[in-house]
Design an enzyme around this catalytic site. Sequence first.
Site, short mmCIF file in Angstrom:
data_model
loop_
_atom_site.label_atom_id
_atom_site.label_comp_id
_atom_site.label_asym_id
_atom_site.label_seq_id
_atom_site.Cartn_x
_atom_site.Cartn_y
_atom_site.Cartn_z
N HIS A 1 29.84 63.79 104.92
CA HIS A 1 30.71 62.92 105.70
C HIS A 1 31.94 62.45 104.93
O HIS A 1 32.58 61.45 105.31
CB HIS A 1 29.92 61.70 106.20
CG HIS A 1 30.14 61.40 107.65
ND1 HIS A 1 31.12 60.56 108.09
CD2 HIS A 1 29.51 61.84 108.76
CE1 HIS A 1 31.09 60.47 109.41
NE2 HIS A 1 30.12 61.26 109.84
N HIS B 1 33.39 71.82 115.21
CA HIS B 1 32.87 70.45 115.17
C HIS B 1 32.92 69.86 116.57
O HIS B 1 33.85 70.09 117.32
CB HIS B 1 33.77 69.66 114.21
CG HIS B 1 33.43 68.22 114.06
ND1 HIS B 1 34.13 67.21 114.71
CD2 HIS B 1 32.50 67.59 113.30
CE1 HIS B 1 33.65 66.05 114.35
NE2 HIS B 1 32.66 66.23 113.52
#
Length: 374
Positions: free
Chosen positions: A187, A287
């Site tokens: 992340h 994504h």
Amino acid sequence: MYELKIASINIIHVLPRLSFLIMTTECGITGYGEAIVEGRSRTVEMAVKELEPHLIGQDPRRIEHLWQMMYRGTFYRGGPILSSAISGLEQAMWDILGKSLGVPVYQLLGGHVRDRIRMYKHVHGATTQELYESAKQAADEGFTMVKTAIEIAHILETPSYLFRQIERVEAIRSAIGNNVDFAIDFHGRISPALAVQIAKGIEKFNPLFIEEPCLPENVDTMVTIARSTSIPIATGERLFTKWGFREVLEKQAAFVIQPDLAHCGGIMEGKKIAAMAETYYAAFASHNPLGPINLAASLQLAANVPNFLAQEFVLLGEGYLKKPFVIKDGYIDLPEGPGLGIELDEEAMQDKIYAGDFDLPREFHSDDHSVADW
């Protein structure tokens, strides 16, 4: 070819944090897109409104021409807001083009190279046991890939933090066995030095990839991490347009490229990025932590891209689409409808419409309450 012109562009904000763009034409064909930056929905909406005068009355089938006008028409280019506004508009144009011809978008991109699209599921757990059970359930449901996120961290961490991350990864591998893949999303919240330490500790469990082991602004730093581990590196959700991926690919900082079709510039820009990745023998895995329209756009491209790896999803469209997507044995069958192959269920969405004021929660370290990377 009959005349076709854009008549209106509207955005509706839908719970929990989605923004749907609806483009209508004078002849009655409607196109859908997602125009959003998480936590900045109303900002992207204003960017769309600023582009609207340049689009009304234009032929939405001139997708490349209108994309170039929107992107290059002002002095400042790119960035998350403009690129996301363009992405939603571009998705809607492809939807209109496909509907006008009665064919799926992937047919217009060159046809399908696969008959079904591999999906992967997010697994969660506050404890190692909870994570184990979540991963096992996903494998039992037929998924051939799962992904989890790493815990927030300081720039450097204690051995107990490192051991805990290793234990969590070990729990996933134990739950899914060796015939199912798993990936770990760092992340961008982990420092490069800590990312290397964690990667060395989990290599023996053979993750499919590590996602965003550090923030993407410093490509050379990501190269350092890539050279320090045998685990493939993935990145791309915070990169925009083909130009944002050039250096990552040239320096071989990542071998899994993850543009988001709601942010990177849209479907055709995603195809161009996938083609760039193909020349470096890199995989493409778009994504998508957003809604069913962006999923629909992503599936159209996944059907066409030869170096596609797996598709992320959060929502399949229940309560948003008249016909939600269905996952069977970890795959979604090739979409068959024209355009993006979806229709919004406006009646079902009525109680979900809101002002678009969703804001991302801020993260703080528990020990000293300093700001943590989200």
